[in-house]
Design a protein around this motif. Sequence first.
Motif, PDB file in Angstrom:
ATOM      1  N   TYR A 151       0.955  -1.118  -0.068  1.00  0.00           N
ATOM      2  CA  TYR A 151       0.205   0.002   0.014  1.00  0.00           C
ATOM      3  C   TYR A 151       0.995   1.365   0.119  1.00  0.00           C
ATOM      4  CZ  TYR A 151      -3.978  -2.814   1.663  1.00  0.00           C
ATOM      5  OH  TYR A 151      -5.148  -3.649   1.537  1.00  0.00           O
ATOM      6  N   ARG A 174      -1.201  -6.786  -5.222  1.00  0.00           N
ATOM      7  CA  ARG A 174      -1.570  -8.023  -4.309  1.00  0.00           C
ATOM      8  C   ARG A 174      -0.855  -9.085  -4.795  1.00  0.00           C
ATOM      9  NH1 ARG A 174      -5.857 -11.427  -4.119  1.00  0.00           N
ATOM     10  NH2 ARG A 174      -7.062 -10.153  -5.712  1.00  0.00           N
ATOM     11  N   GLU A 215      -0.797 -13.206  -4.556  1.00  0.00           N
ATOM     12  CA  GLU A 215      -1.338 -14.557  -3.928  1.00  0.00           C
ATOM     13  C   GLU A 215      -0.201 -15.675  -4.160  1.00  0.00           C
ATOM     14  OE1 GLU A 215      -5.316 -15.571  -4.746  1.00  0.00           O
ATOM     15  OE2 GLU A 215      -6.397 -13.939  -3.808  1.00  0.00           O
ATOM     16  N   ARG A 259      -5.482 -16.263   3.094  1.00  0.00           N
ATOM     17  CA  ARG A 259      -6.338 -16.673   1.902  1.00  0.00           C
ATOM     18  C   ARG A 259      -6.870 -18.025   2.265  1.00  0.00           C
ATOM     19  NH1 ARG A 259      -8.037 -14.950  -4.183  1.00  0.00           N
ATOM     20  NH2 ARG A 259     -10.305 -16.188  -4.279  1.00  0.00           N
ATOM     21  N   HIS A 275     -11.066 -14.210   2.943  1.00  0.00           N
ATOM     22  CA  HIS A 275      -9.828 -13.429   3.023  1.00  0.00           C
ATOM     23  C   HIS A 275     -10.015 -13.240   4.664  1.00  0.00           C
ATOM     24  CE1 HIS A 275      -8.221 -12.863  -0.681  1.00  0.00           C
ATOM     25  NE2 HIS A 275      -9.540 -13.158  -1.039  1.00  0.00           N
ATOM     26  N   GLN A 289     -12.361  -9.361  -5.981  1.00  0.00           N
ATOM     27  CA  GLN A 289     -11.384  -8.498  -5.737  1.00  0.00           C
ATOM     28  C   GLN A 289     -10.245  -8.866  -4.733  1.00  0.00           C
ATOM     29  OE1 GLN A 289     -10.556  -5.725  -7.669  1.00  0.00           O
ATOM     30  NE2 GLN A 289     -12.097  -6.183  -9.169  1.00  0.00           N
ATOM     31  N   GLY A 290     -10.820 -10.199  -4.389  1.00  0.00           N
ATOM     32  CA  GLY A 290      -9.463 -10.751  -3.354  1.00  0.00           C
ATOM     33  C   GLY A 290      -9.525 -10.105  -1.958  1.00  0.00           C
ATOM     34  N   GLY A 291     -10.582  -9.533  -1.527  1.00  0.00           N
ATOM     35  CA  GLY A 291     -10.465  -8.706  -0.269  1.00  0.00           C
ATOM     36  C   GLY A 291      -9.840  -7.423  -0.321  1.00  0.00           C
ATOM     37  N   LYS A 292      -9.784  -6.964  -1.405  1.00  0.00           N
ATOM     38  CA  LYS A 292      -8.893  -5.606  -1.611  1.00  0.00           C
ATOM     39  C   LYS A 292      -9.687  -4.524  -0.880  1.00  0.00           C
ATOM     40  CE  LYS A 292      -8.369  -1.987  -5.004  1.00  0.00           C
ATOM     41  NZ  LYS A 292      -8.372  -1.712  -6.351  1.00  0.00           N
ATOM     42  N   LEU A 293      -8.765  -3.889   0.067  1.00  0.00           N
ATOM     43  CA  LEU A 293      -9.570  -2.715   1.017  1.00  0.00           C
ATOM     44  C   LEU A 293      -9.476  -1.497   0.345  1.00  0.00           C
ATOM     45  CD1 LEU A 293      -8.024  -3.861   4.422  1.00  0.00           C
ATOM     46  CD2 LEU A 293     -10.349  -4.213   3.708  1.00  0.00           C
TER      47      LEU A 293
END
Lengths: 116, 111
Positions: free
Chosen positions: A35, A48, A50, A97, A102, B95-99
Amino acid sequence: EAGVVQSPRYKIIEKKQPVAFWCNPISGHNTLYWYLQNLGQGPELLIRYENEEAVDDSQLPKDRFSAERLKGVDSTLKIQPAELGDSAVYLCASSLRQGDHHNEQFFGPGTRLTVL
Amino acid sequence: AQRVTQPEKLLSVFKGAPVELKCNYSYSGSPELFWYVQYSRQRLQLLLRHISRESIKGFTADLNKGETSFHLKKPFAQEEDSAMYYCALAQTDNQGGKLIFGQGTELSVKP
């Protein structure tokens, strides 16, 4: 457990120089996030992962930013060349995950970058 | 567009007073809402999530889908509650849990 580890904690560079940030997630966490947090703002997702796959990099400015997570564990975020506007805090987070679920994201302390 | 709005940058209250930190969201799917907190010189950490429906450190938050709000409340503020509070929305639609975070509200509790 040290939690999410980031280094360096602070970095001061001159514009046009390269810079790299390192993140080691919590052991066993398969999802890793980078972020960007500008002053007075909330964090914004850059990328992101995985495991070793970058599954969302839509917000990453690819002309100057790059990231990797080669073995699906620790990750490096690079900026080359840095610009004045890149001055910010760079946060790393990780989560586990499980299928479509999540779990909570755990954040590192951040790297505060100052570009002069 | 998905968005989280925290209208107050700073909220200052006296110890023992009730506190409410406002959060409004815009999201077309089924939202999952969180409150994160960052105490001075500490890292960002989860305070509570709406699906847990629990009270943490005396704080509660109720998801109001009609008003698209997720305000954080505490009946009696304590000095140790002084911190930055961020409301966040998780995008659950592939969205894969995007915050998505709000801008944050700094809570200052005065003695």
